[in-house]
Write an enzyme that holds these catalytic residues in place. Structure first.
Site, PDB file in Angstrom:
ATOM      1  N   ALA A  58      59.017  98.727  23.209  1.00 52.18           N
ATOM      2  CA  ALA A  58      58.808 100.104  22.730  1.00 52.18           C
ATOM      3  C   ALA A  58      59.151 100.295  21.261  1.00 52.18           C
ATOM      4  O   ALA A  58      58.685 101.248  20.630  1.00 52.18           O
ATOM      5  CB  ALA A  58      59.649 101.055  23.574  1.00 52.18           C
TER       6      ALA A  58
ATOM      7  N   LYS B 183      44.977  91.114  24.247  1.00 49.61           N
ATOM      8  CA  LYS B 183      44.664  89.780  23.752  1.00 49.61           C
ATOM      9  C   LYS B 183      45.725  89.313  22.750  1.00 49.61           C
ATOM     10  O   LYS B 183      46.338  90.160  22.132  1.00 49.61           O
ATOM     11  CB  LYS B 183      43.267  89.749  23.136  1.00 49.61           C
ATOM     12  CG  LYS B 183      43.144  90.511  21.801  1.00 49.61           C
ATOM     13  CD  LYS B 183      42.103  89.913  20.902  1.00 49.61           C
ATOM     14  CE  LYS B 183      42.654  89.062  19.825  1.00 49.61           C
ATOM     15  NZ  LYS B 183      43.120  89.714  18.609  1.00 49.61           N
TER      16      LYS B 183
ATOM     17  N   LYS C 178      36.323 101.638  20.921  1.00 53.55           N
ATOM     18  CA  LYS C 178      35.776 102.259  19.703  1.00 53.55           C
ATOM     19  C   LYS C 178      34.480 103.020  20.025  1.00 53.55           C
ATOM     20  O   LYS C 178      33.653 102.539  20.802  1.00 53.55           O
ATOM     21  CB  LYS C 178      35.511 101.195  18.637  1.00 53.55           C
ATOM     22  CG  LYS C 178      36.814 100.540  18.168  1.00 53.55           C
ATOM     23  CD  LYS C 178      36.614  99.680  16.936  1.00 53.55           C
ATOM     24  CE  LYS C 178      37.881  98.905  16.644  1.00 53.55           C
ATOM     25  NZ  LYS C 178      38.607  99.324  15.473  1.00 53.55           N
TER      26      LYS C 178
ATOM     27  N   GLU D 224      37.282  92.215   6.726  1.00 57.43           N
ATOM     28  CA  GLU D 224      38.503  92.949   6.365  1.00 57.43           C
ATOM     29  C   GLU D 224      38.894  92.584   4.955  1.00 57.43           C
ATOM     30  O   GLU D 224      38.809  91.418   4.577  1.00 57.43           O
ATOM     31  CB  GLU D 224      39.660  92.526   7.280  1.00 57.43           C
ATOM     32  CG  GLU D 224      39.527  93.009   8.688  1.00 57.43           C
ATOM     33  CD  GLU D 224      40.655  92.496   9.590  1.00 57.43           C
ATOM     34  OE1 GLU D 224      41.713  92.094   9.075  1.00 57.43           O
ATOM     35  OE2 GLU D 224      40.457  92.516  10.803  1.00 57.43           O
TER      36      GLU D 224
ATOM     37  N   ASP E 202      41.130  84.776  16.917  1.00 56.31           N
ATOM     38  CA  ASP E 202      41.638  86.132  16.688  1.00 56.31           C
ATOM     39  C   ASP E 202      40.548  87.200  16.831  1.00 56.31           C
ATOM     40  O   ASP E 202      40.781  88.264  17.380  1.00 56.31           O
ATOM     41  CB  ASP E 202      42.246  86.193  15.276  1.00 56.31           C
ATOM     42  CG  ASP E 202      42.904  87.526  14.990  1.00 56.31           C
ATOM     43  OD1 ASP E 202      43.704  87.964  15.833  1.00 56.31           O
ATOM     44  OD2 ASP E 202      42.621  88.133  13.938  1.00 56.31           O
TER      45      ASP E 202
ATOM     46  N   HIS F  80      36.800  90.133  20.332  1.00 57.18           N
ATOM     47  CA  HIS F  80      36.067  91.328  19.903  1.00 57.18           C
ATOM     48  C   HIS F  80      34.567  91.082  19.652  1.00 57.18           C
ATOM     49  O   HIS F  80      33.722  91.840  20.095  1.00 57.18           O
ATOM     50  CB  HIS F  80      36.677  91.897  18.619  1.00 57.18           C
ATOM     51  CG  HIS F  80      38.157  92.129  18.706  1.00 57.18           C
ATOM     52  ND1 HIS F  80      38.758  92.654  19.814  1.00 57.18           N
ATOM     53  CD2 HIS F  80      39.148  91.915  17.821  1.00 57.18           C
ATOM     54  CE1 HIS F  80      40.071  92.763  19.607  1.00 57.18           C
ATOM     55  NE2 HIS F  80      40.330  92.309  18.395  1.00 57.18           N
TER      56      HIS F  80
ATOM     57  N   LYS G  28      39.064  87.533   6.782  1.00 60.58           N
ATOM     58  CA  LYS G  28      40.105  88.333   6.127  1.00 60.58           C
ATOM     59  C   LYS G  28      39.908  88.166   4.626  1.00 60.58           C
ATOM     60  O   LYS G  28      39.334  87.186   4.167  1.00 60.58           O
ATOM     61  CB  LYS G  28      41.490  87.803   6.510  1.00 60.58           C
ATOM     62  CG  LYS G  28      41.737  87.840   8.005  1.00 60.58           C
ATOM     63  CD  LYS G  28      42.912  88.709   8.339  1.00 60.58           C
ATOM     64  CE  LYS G  28      43.157  88.800   9.821  1.00 60.58           C
ATOM     65  NZ  LYS G  28      43.177  90.173  10.336  1.00 60.58           N
TER      66      LYS G  28
END
Ligand code: BG6
Length: 493
Positions: free
Chosen positions: A12, A148, A182, A216, A235, A240, A340
């Site tokens: 948390a 994931k 999304k 990104e 990744d 995705h 990236k």
């Protein structure tokens, strides 16, 4: 009506909880979507009580709540929050947790356990929960939410799955791929199956190729520990991008229930032509960012990022060419690309249609006709656009590209975060947007041969300057010279 439940979050006080889960729950509170008696129990090692955690959450939300924190909404939300102090590796903690969940009358019987923790701990924590009977659905449901990466390769994914299945039924497991939450991704289904006019064109007879890209501008930030052992293929692509591909390529499901939908997605993954290890270089390309300039600022290369191994050949850029061997798609290339430290942040699905069969305008000033494109932009702006050729105004017969926008292309028009939809589905028991294990396993089968070859080739990797669109050499994946990357919606770069 959604039944009340207790939403227990392991980890948390970590980033996922603070940045994504709690803001998403708060926004659901604001939208009046949380069941009245629902409680949120945060588990962490800090020496906090409920009040201390509530104060922390309030502080975090102050900068993350859309349009600023609404005191009235937070007042309602804070009453749901409870903190439970405990160490994940301590078996006793689970007994105490069990008693706490059983005995506190303010905590509803149905329980969702969200694992906002290191994937390496998923199996152990779920095992501990089962040891104290918290997997049993004798009074109320029990759901386990994991995110994931599901394993590191096919073999480790199978081991994890086997360990989870020892104590939990598949219906209790909610595997999140946040891309499925999304808006534009969900729109792919509506757009494809609620409109008649596209269906006759949606196949190998009319479509030249499809690109699914995610770029990104940020680097790996402080995630070297995870990223350097993962890389872009694991990744982004294994999860995705392959999920996006299934939605673009699938057949209409029998209905919208979770199993029918996931059956169709699995069929797509199973039909992807396997890449033999000997053909990996023809189908896959990897690269790593070197230092460069992003948004006007000089940035480090990957090897200079803190925590990255000195001679790392981990890819921060990856492009693939895949084929789906079924009637609809045979020989239509699907190009997937992610990276990236690329020039811009953008996620885009681009469908390029073939040229018309007759070159009717050959003898006119329209010497070359641009093909039609259908573009679905996922982020930063949600947009559906079709590019058509029309006559330019004037005396000459010239063509120009006109864009039909099926949306207003505004950034974050509805401002919904992917987690909001997904968390609501968890508490509502709708698993359509979560991955069934066979999807995970078939997706690993697609990328496994590539991972194997790359793991053996550790002496060299292509590099690209940060702030560019990646190595030029990735263009060799295109099957024809007239195919090029479509980087952004407007492709002005
Ligand atoms: C995560 C990856 O799953 O998705 C990250 O681990 C990546 O590396 C992120 O940056 C992208 O998600 P989003 O929603 O920011 O586009």
């Amino acid at each position: 009506m959604i039944e009340p439940c207790t939403f227990v979050t392991f980890g948390a006080t970590g980033n996922l909880s603070r940045n994504k889960l709690l803001p998403a729950l708060y926004h659901l509170e604001q939208a009046g979507r949380l069941p009245e008696k629902m409680a949120v129990v945060g588990i962490g090692r800090r020496d906090w009580d409920d009040e201390a955690w509530r104060r922390e959450v309030e502080q975090d939300l102050a900068s993350r709540a859309r349009g600023g924190l609404d005191p009235e909404v937070f007042q309602r939300f804070r009453q749901r929050l409870r903190f439970f102090r405990g160490d994940l590796s301590d078996a006793d903690m689970y007994r105490q947790l069990h008693d706490h969940l059983e005995q506190d009358p303010a905590l509803p019987d149905n329980i969702a356990f969200y694992m906002a923790i290191k994937p390496a701990d998923f199996a152990a924590v779920s095992n501990h929960l089962a040891e104290v009977g918290l997997n049993q659905e004798t009074n109320g449901w029990r759901r386990l939410v994991i995110e994931k990466p599901f394993g590191y390769d096919l073999e480790s994914a199978e081991i994890l799955n086997e360990r989870l299945h020892r104590h939990y039924g598949e219906h209790q497991l909610y595997r999140i791929d946040h891309y499925l939450g999304k808006g534009t991704i969900q729109n792919v289904l509506v757009f494809r199956f609620a409109n008649l006019m596209l269906e006759p064109l949606w196949n190998r007879n009319y479509i030249d190729h499809i690109q699914i890209i995610h770029s990104e501008s940020r680097g790996i930030e402080s995630r070297a520990g995870y990223y350097d052992t993962a890389g872009a293929l694991r990744d982004m692509i294994q999860s995705h991008l392959l999920q996006m591909l299934t939605l673009v390529a699938m057949e209409p499901p029998a209905n919208l229930d979770a199993e029918s939908l996931r059956d169709e997605k699995v069929k797509v993954l199973r039909s992807i032509r396997p890449i033999p290890q000997s053909a990996v270089h023809a189908h896959a390309f990897r690269g790593q960012y070197a230092r460069g300039v992003v948004n006007g600022e000089k940035v480090n290369g990957y090897l200079d990022e803190p925590g990255v191994a000195e001679n790392s050949t981990t890819e921060t850029f990856c492009a693939l060419r895949l084929f789906i061997d079924n009637w609809r798609w045979r020989n239509v290339p699907f190009y997937l690309r992610t990276g990236k430290r690329l020039a811009r942040d953008n996620s885009l699905i681009s469908i390029r249609f073939k040229h018309p069969p007759q070159q009717l305008f050959r003898e006119t000033p329209i010497d070359r006709i641009e093909p039609n494109w259908l573009l679905m932009n996922i982020q930063p702006n949600e947009c559906l656009r079709m590019e058509l050729q029309v006559k330019e105004p004037g005396l000459e017969l010239r063509a120009q590209t006109q864009r039909l926008d099926a949306s207003t292309c505004r950034v974050g028009q509805y401002d919904l975060d992917a987690y909001e939809a997904l968390l609501l589905d968890v508490i509502d028991g709708d698993s359509s947007l979560f991955l069934r294990y066979d999807e995970v396993s078939w997706a690993w089968k697609v990328v496994d041969p590539i991972l194997k070859v790359w793991s053996m080739e550790r002496d060299y990797i292509h590099t690209y300057p940060a702030g560019t669109w990646g190595p030029q050499e990735a263009n060799r994946l295109f099957v024809r010279d007239d195919q090029n990357w479509r980087n952004t919606l407007d492709d002005e770069d």
